[in-house]
Write a protein that holds these residues in place. Structure first.
Motif, PDB file in Angstrom:
ATOM      1  N   ARG A   1       2.783   4.388  16.729  1.00  0.00           N
ATOM      2  CA  ARG A   1       4.089   4.764  16.201  1.00  0.00           C
ATOM      3  C   ARG A   1       4.422   4.218  14.836  1.00  0.00           C
ATOM      4  N   LYS A   2       3.803   3.115  14.431  1.00  0.00           N
ATOM      5  CA  LYS A   2       4.260   2.485  13.190  1.00  0.00           C
ATOM      6  C   LYS A   2       3.347   2.761  12.012  1.00  0.00           C
TER       7      LYS A   2
ATOM      8  N   GLY B   1       4.698  11.502  13.397  1.00  0.00           N
ATOM      9  CA  GLY B   1       5.303  10.521  14.309  1.00  0.00           C
ATOM     10  C   GLY B   1       6.302   9.602  13.622  1.00  0.00           C
ATOM     11  N   ARG B   2       6.612   9.881  12.352  1.00  0.00           N
ATOM     12  CA  ARG B   2       7.531   9.080  11.542  1.00  0.00           C
ATOM     13  C   ARG B   2       7.183   7.587  11.536  1.00  0.00           C
ATOM     14  N   PRO B   3       5.944   7.242  11.160  1.00  0.00           N
ATOM     15  CA  PRO B   3       5.558   5.834  11.102  1.00  0.00           C
ATOM     16  C   PRO B   3       6.280   5.132   9.960  1.00  0.00           C
ATOM     17  N   ARG B   4       6.424   3.801  10.072  1.00  0.00           N
ATOM     18  CA  ARG B   4       7.011   3.026   8.977  1.00  0.00           C
ATOM     19  C   ARG B   4       6.110   3.077   7.752  1.00  0.00           C
ATOM     20  N   PHE B   5       4.783   2.973   7.985  1.00  0.00           N
ATOM     21  CA  PHE B   5       3.917   3.026   6.812  1.00  0.00           C
ATOM     22  C   PHE B   5       2.613   3.762   7.041  1.00  0.00           C
ATOM     23  N   VAL B   6       2.101   4.277   5.932  1.00  0.00           N
ATOM     24  CA  VAL B   6       0.900   5.090   5.946  1.00  0.00           C
ATOM     25  C   VAL B   6      -0.122   4.456   5.013  1.00  0.00           C
ATOM     26  N   ILE B   7      -1.331   4.290   5.519  1.00  0.00           N
ATOM     27  CA  ILE B   7      -2.436   3.757   4.738  1.00  0.00           C
ATOM     28  C   ILE B   7      -3.294   4.933   4.283  1.00  0.00           C
ATOM     29  N   ALA B   8      -3.550   4.999   2.992  1.00  0.00           N
ATOM     30  CA  ALA B   8      -4.354   6.102   2.470  1.00  0.00           C
ATOM     31  C   ALA B   8      -5.531   5.532   1.683  1.00  0.00           C
TER      32      ALA B   8
ATOM     33  N   GLU C   1       7.403  12.582  -2.927  1.00  0.00           N
ATOM     34  CA  GLU C   1       8.547  13.250  -2.296  1.00  0.00           C
ATOM     35  C   GLU C   1       8.778  12.741  -0.876  1.00  0.00           C
ATOM     36  N   LEU C   2       7.681  12.623  -0.101  1.00  0.00           N
ATOM     37  CA  LEU C   2       7.797  12.184   1.293  1.00  0.00           C
ATOM     38  C   LEU C   2       8.229  10.722   1.366  1.00  0.00           C
ATOM     39  N   ASN C   3       7.759   9.919   0.428  1.00  0.00           N
ATOM     40  CA  ASN C   3       8.204   8.528   0.353  1.00  0.00           C
ATOM     41  C   ASN C   3       9.717   8.463   0.190  1.00  0.00           C
ATOM     42  N   GLN C   4      10.246   9.323  -0.659  1.00  0.00           N
ATOM     43  CA  GLN C   4      11.677   9.274  -0.931  1.00  0.00           C
ATOM     44  C   GLN C   4      12.507   9.906   0.179  1.00  0.00           C
ATOM     45  N   THR C   5      12.036  11.021   0.738  1.00  0.00           N
ATOM     46  CA  THR C   5      12.879  11.709   1.726  1.00  0.00           C
ATOM     47  C   THR C   5      12.714  11.145   3.138  1.00  0.00           C
ATOM     48  N   MET C   6      11.518  10.615   3.464  1.00  0.00           N
ATOM     49  CA  MET C   6      11.311  10.107   4.828  1.00  0.00           C
ATOM     50  C   MET C   6      11.312   8.584   4.874  1.00  0.00           C
ATOM     51  N   GLN C   7      11.441   7.928   3.699  1.00  0.00           N
ATOM     52  CA  GLN C   7      11.464   6.460   3.641  1.00  0.00           C
ATOM     53  C   GLN C   7      10.177   5.859   4.211  1.00  0.00           C
ATOM     54  N   THR C   8       9.069   6.570   4.010  1.00  0.00           N
ATOM     55  CA  THR C   8       7.775   6.073   4.469  1.00  0.00           C
ATOM     56  C   THR C   8       7.142   5.248   3.354  1.00  0.00           C
ATOM     57  N   THR C   9       6.631   4.076   3.704  1.00  0.00           N
ATOM     58  CA  THR C   9       5.875   3.263   2.755  1.00  0.00           C
ATOM     59  C   THR C   9       4.426   3.741   2.730  1.00  0.00           C
ATOM     60  N   PHE C  10       3.904   3.986   1.532  1.00  0.00           N
ATOM     61  CA  PHE C  10       2.496   4.382   1.392  1.00  0.00           C
ATOM     62  C   PHE C  10       1.722   3.246   0.724  1.00  0.00           C
TER      63      PHE C  10
END
Ligand code: ADP
Ligand code: ADP
Length: 223
Positions: A85-86, A160-167, A188-197
């Motif tokens: 989930r995260k 799954g709306r994780p807090r952060f994504v590793i790329a 865009e996704l960082n800003q709209t979904m508040q996901t940390t990349f």
């Protein structure tokens, strides 16, 4: 606490009797949903760092903390929760399952969650629409371009709306124009979904787009 804190992390490998230092006394923290680039030449420790952030491995000394929780001492149940989930992943080679459609690849990422089949489908379609792939739901990876496959892979990582994504080198297999489009999408996704990349990369454009850059050389932070 910060979203992610890396504190005085050291990691070495052994090759026979040889001791190979991969990371030395590395520290940084991420306090807001940001795009963070991990830069540095081959062998500088980027993959080692990603592996520690994903808790595929643990440091020799120092800590990696997510939301204040040390990943090395996390309970098995919390580790499952973290993985399911995260955290999301995006790879250079996309790593989509070739026999499944775009929609099925994204739905599969929701399997660990307590959702009905219809809810999984609905969320997967919404996420694919969000990355511009709503018109390619039934296509298999082999029927999609590299950029389209990476969009599907990003949808899979984020559904799954994780807090952060590793790329790991997410633009490494894409031509320059397509790479720019994928970076625009990530921003865009960082800003709209508040996901940390957290993105390991050689691509100077990622460093331009990133809110912060962690520069490694020989396992040490140099910038
Ligand atoms: P990068 O991802 O920046 O190319 P790595 O983290 O893969 O860097 O590697 C950092 C250092 O650790 C390199 O010297 C590499 O050869 C070494 N290394 C990485 N993985 C292993 C391993 N499994 N066994 C031994 N040495 C390794
Ligand atoms: P490279 O050294 O060329 O970057 P690797 O095969 O070492 O390639 O792994 C690339 C990245 O894939 C790792 O740094 C890690 O983040 C991720 N990874 C490795 N194993 C797994 C796994 N079992 N599941 C998901 N991601 C993984």
């Amino acid at each position: 606490p910060p979203i992610l804190a890396v504190e005085s992390v050291t990691k070495h490998y052994r090759r026979g009797s040889e001791r190979i230092v991969a990371l030395t006394d590395l520290s940084f923290s991420i306090d807001a949903p940001e795009v963070v680039a991990i830069a540095g030449p081959s062998g500088s420790g980027k993959s080692t760092l990603l592996n520690l952030l994903a808790r595929f491995d643990v440091p020799d000394s120092g800590e990696v903390r997510l939301d204040g929780q040390d990943l090395a001492s996390i309970s098995p149940a919390a580790l499952d929760e973290f993985r399911n989930r995260k955290l999301g992943f995006v790879f250079q080679q996309f790593n989509l399952l070739p026999v499944l459609s775009a929609l099925e690849n994204v739905e599969l990422a929701l399997a660990p969650q307590a959702l009905s089949r219809a809810q999984r489908r609905e969320r997967a379609i919404a996420m694919l629409e969000r990355v511009g792939m709503g018109y390619r739901l039934a296509h298999k990876p082999g029927e999609l371009s590299g950029g389209q496959q990476q969009r599907v892979a990003i949808a899979r990582a984020l559904v799954g709306r994780p807090r952060f994504v590793i790329a790991d080198e997410p633009t490494g297999n894409l031509d320059s124009k397509t790479a720019a489009e994928i970076l625009q999408l990530i921003s865009e996704l960082n800003q709209t979904m508040q996901t940390t990349f957290v993105i390991a990369t050689h691509d100077p454009r990622v460093m331009q787009l990133a809110n912060s850059v962690i520069e490694l050389a020989d396992g040490q932070r140099i910038g």
